[in-house]
Design an enzyme around this catalytic site. Structure first.
Site, PDB file in Angstrom:
ATOM      1  N   HIS A  33      65.887  64.431   5.585  1.00 59.31           N
ATOM      2  CA  HIS A  33      65.722  64.185   4.146  1.00 59.31           C
ATOM      3  C   HIS A  33      65.850  62.712   3.791  1.00 59.31           C
ATOM      4  O   HIS A  33      65.432  62.301   2.710  1.00 59.31           O
ATOM      5  CB  HIS A  33      66.700  65.049   3.324  1.00 59.31           C
ATOM      6  CG  HIS A  33      68.117  64.574   3.309  1.00 59.31           C
ATOM      7  ND1 HIS A  33      69.066  65.053   4.184  1.00 59.31           N
ATOM      8  CD2 HIS A  33      68.759  63.676   2.518  1.00 59.31           C
ATOM      9  CE1 HIS A  33      70.231  64.476   3.909  1.00 59.31           C
ATOM     10  NE2 HIS A  33      70.081  63.639   2.909  1.00 59.31           N
TER      11      HIS A  33
ATOM     12  N   ASP B 128      67.369  69.384   9.661  1.00 56.18           N
ATOM     13  CA  ASP B 128      67.538  68.157   8.893  1.00 56.18           C
ATOM     14  C   ASP B 128      67.797  66.956   9.798  1.00 56.18           C
ATOM     15  O   ASP B 128      68.681  66.135   9.544  1.00 56.18           O
ATOM     16  CB  ASP B 128      68.661  68.298   7.860  1.00 56.18           C
ATOM     17  CG  ASP B 128      68.611  67.188   6.807  1.00 56.18           C
ATOM     18  OD1 ASP B 128      67.526  66.631   6.603  1.00 56.18           O
ATOM     19  OD2 ASP B 128      69.669  66.889   6.213  1.00 56.18           O
TER      20      ASP B 128
ATOM     21  N   SER C 204      74.151  59.879   4.273  1.00 55.13           N
ATOM     22  CA  SER C 204      73.314  60.803   5.034  1.00 55.13           C
ATOM     23  C   SER C 204      72.700  60.117   6.248  1.00 55.13           C
ATOM     24  O   SER C 204      72.100  59.051   6.137  1.00 55.13           O
ATOM     25  CB  SER C 204      72.178  61.341   4.157  1.00 55.13           C
ATOM     26  OG  SER C 204      72.667  62.076   3.070  1.00 55.13           O
TER      27      SER C 204
END
Length: 270
Positions: free
Chosen positions: A114, A144, A225
């Site tokens: 993402h 992911d 992230s």
């Protein structure tokens, strides 16, 4: 969307590799693999570093990633049915990545899918502040995960001497209550360090997913992230995934357990 050992192996710059390094690189030219910490080093050095030691050793392995994309947006008139063509605007988001190795032509960096998804351009900022353009090597949206690559011929010798490939630890050996450290590009402000403990293991966050996560109370914020969750030997045991944390919840961050996805990452690297 979320925006959310021994010393690590050095990345060798052009013209500075030894004969043994060259032979080793030649032997592995056809494939890339993660650098794993030895079990001996882990057993002897478990918990031997403090947080400042880990930050100093691992910061050269962590990068900031900027994702720029052009998206179509409605203008004021079209929103109210008064005509007018949709307009486009450049959208920028920030994330993190972990240097995990290189092949003959590329430096390889692991991140979250993402973080890089939908990018028109990707740029990577290394520990020395230099910024380089990157491209997507491979992605796995279900887990992911993503691997991006920066061409080696575009990276200066000074930058190569300032960065390192991180070592991969064993997340299966983690224990609840064990101290961990998170490093990443929180809120897009640049690299920062937080620390906490392993709150829980083998967390499943989606009913239809086989993916398991490490829960930690180390602060993991938007921009973290794709960054690293590290044990106290400075080995990566998780890939932070800040998009899984709710803004209504405090002290519950999640990281993808590295031992569960090491094979996937090696596939993406190649």
């Amino acid at each position: 969307p979320g925006s959310f050992r021994t010393q690590p192996e050095s990345i060798t710059g052009a013209g500075s590799e030894s004969a043994s390094d060259a032979a080793s690189e030649s032997a592995s030219a056809s494939s890339s693999s993660l650098v794993t910490a030895t079990s001996t080093a882990q057993s002897e050095n478990r918990g031997s570093m403090d947080v400042s030691d880990i930050a100093s050793a691992v910061m050269p392995s962590i990068v900031s990633i900027t994702n720029r994309s052009v998206q179509e947006v409605q203008n004021y008139f079209s929103m109210f049915g008064m005509g007018g063509m949709p307009q486009t605007q450049e959208v920028e988001s920030a994330g993190s990545g972990i240097i995990v190795g290189q092949n003959d032509s590329e430096l390889l960096i692991v991140s979250n899918n993402h973080v890089v998804e939908g990018a028109d351009t990707l740029s990577v900022c290394f520990n020395d502040g230099e910024v380089y353009e990157a491209n997507i090597k491979g992605t796995d949206s279900d887990r992911d995960l993503a691997v991006i690559a920066v061409p080696l011929d575009s990276i200066s010798d000074d930058t190569m001497s300032a960065i390192k490939a991180v070592e991969i630890g064993d997340s299966d050996s983690l224990k609840v209550g064990e101290q961990v450290v998170a490093i990443g590009n929180a809120l897009g402000y640049g690299q920062s360090v937080t620390t906490g403990i392993v709150s829980a293991l083998d967390r499943t966050l989606e009913e239809d997913s086989d993916a398991t996560f490490i829960q930690t109370d180390a602060a993991i914020n938007p921009g973290n992230s794709g960054g690293a969750l590290l044990n106290m030997d400075g080995d990566v045991v998780g890939i932070n995934s800040a998009k899984l944390a709710s803004t209504e919840v405090e002290g519950m961050g999640y990281a993808i357990a590295i031992s569960d996805v090491s094979d996937v990452l090696e596939d993406l690297m190649n």
